[in-house]
Design a protein around this motif. Sequence first.
Motif, mmCIF file in Angstrom:
data_model
loop_
_atom_site.group_PDB
_atom_site.id
_atom_site.type_symbol
_atom_site.label_atom_id
_atom_site.label_comp_id
_atom_site.label_asym_id
_atom_site.label_seq_id
_atom_site.Cartn_x
_atom_site.Cartn_y
_atom_site.Cartn_z
ATOM 1 N N THR A 39 0.845 -1.186 0.000
ATOM 2 C CA THR A 39 0.000 0.000 0.000
ATOM 3 C C THR A 39 0.885 1.241 0.000
ATOM 4 O O THR A 39 1.832 1.332 0.770
ATOM 5 C CB THR A 39 -0.907 0.015 1.248
ATOM 6 O OG1 THR A 39 -1.633 -1.214 1.324
ATOM 7 C CG2 THR A 39 -1.882 1.172 1.205
ATOM 8 N N THR A 40 0.564 2.190 -0.878
ATOM 9 C CA THR A 40 1.373 3.412 -0.914
ATOM 10 C C THR A 40 1.019 4.315 0.257
ATOM 11 O O THR A 40 -0.079 4.227 0.820
ATOM 12 C CB THR A 40 1.153 4.200 -2.222
ATOM 13 O OG1 THR A 40 -0.207 4.625 -2.290
ATOM 14 C CG2 THR A 40 1.508 3.366 -3.445
ATOM 15 N N ILE A 41 1.947 5.173 0.607
ATOM 16 C CA ILE A 41 1.703 6.133 1.690
ATOM 17 C C ILE A 41 0.499 6.994 1.324
ATOM 18 O O ILE A 41 -0.354 7.286 2.166
ATOM 19 C CB ILE A 41 2.953 7.011 1.933
ATOM 20 C CG1 ILE A 41 4.157 6.157 2.331
ATOM 21 C CG2 ILE A 41 2.667 8.078 2.982
ATOM 22 C CD1 ILE A 41 3.995 5.377 3.617
ATOM 23 N N LEU A 45 -2.945 7.463 3.519
ATOM 24 C CA LEU A 45 -3.464 8.769 3.939
ATOM 25 C C LEU A 45 -4.913 8.982 3.514
ATOM 26 O O LEU A 45 -5.605 9.824 4.084
ATOM 27 C CB LEU A 45 -2.569 9.883 3.399
ATOM 28 C CG LEU A 45 -1.154 9.891 3.964
ATOM 29 C CD1 LEU A 45 -0.309 10.932 3.264
ATOM 30 C CD2 LEU A 45 -1.167 10.118 5.467
ATOM 31 N N GLU A 46 -5.372 8.217 2.536
ATOM 32 C CA GLU A 46 -6.767 8.305 2.111
ATOM 33 C C GLU A 46 -7.727 7.837 3.215
ATOM 34 O O GLU A 46 -8.908 8.132 3.168
ATOM 35 C CB GLU A 46 -7.001 7.481 0.841
ATOM 36 C CG GLU A 46 -6.326 8.040 -0.388
ATOM 37 C CD GLU A 46 -6.949 9.334 -0.872
ATOM 38 O OE1 GLU A 46 -8.185 9.424 -0.911
ATOM 39 O OE2 GLU A 46 -6.179 10.256 -1.199
ATOM 40 N N SER A 70 4.001 7.602 -4.537
ATOM 41 C CA SER A 70 4.238 6.288 -5.126
ATOM 42 C C SER A 70 5.016 5.341 -4.217
ATOM 43 O O SER A 70 5.185 4.176 -4.545
ATOM 44 C CB SER A 70 5.000 6.446 -6.446
ATOM 45 O OG SER A 70 6.243 7.065 -6.212
ATOM 46 N N GLU A 71 5.478 5.819 -3.077
ATOM 47 C CA GLU A 71 6.276 4.981 -2.176
ATOM 48 C C GLU A 71 5.372 4.051 -1.379
ATOM 49 O O GLU A 71 4.376 4.474 -0.805
ATOM 50 C CB GLU A 71 7.071 5.878 -1.225
ATOM 51 C CG GLU A 71 8.052 5.141 -0.353
ATOM 52 C CD GLU A 71 8.899 6.099 0.466
ATOM 53 O OE1 GLU A 71 10.112 5.911 0.489
ATOM 54 O OE2 GLU A 71 8.331 7.016 1.077
#
Length: 104
Positions: A39-41, A45-46, A70-71
Amino acid sequence: MIKYVVLALIIIGIVFTAYWMGARAENGKSEAIPVTPDTTIHDILEYGEDVAEVLAKLGLHCTGCPSAVSETLEQACTVHNINLDDTLAAINEYIKQRDKTNDN
C-alpha cells in the motif's frame, strides 16, 4: 425451445454468481486488512488525516513528501529503518478500532 431454457439457466447462473460475489465482498470488508506492505503512503493517507498522526508517531514523517505518492509502506519503512511488521500491525489496528468506534 431448449435453446431458450439453456439461455435462461445461463443468465440465472450469471446473476446468482454476481449477487453471491457481491455479498461475499460486503461481508469480508470489515475483516479485510486495509493496509499491506504494498500500500502506498498516499493510499494510507486516504483513510483520513488522523492516520497521518499515527504514521508520524511510528516515525514516518513522510506524509508531505513528494515521493509518498508512489512509495509503498515497505519502502518507507526500509528507508527510515522502521520495523515493517510492527508498523503494519499498528496502522491496521488503529484503522480497525477507529472504524469500530465510528460504526457505533
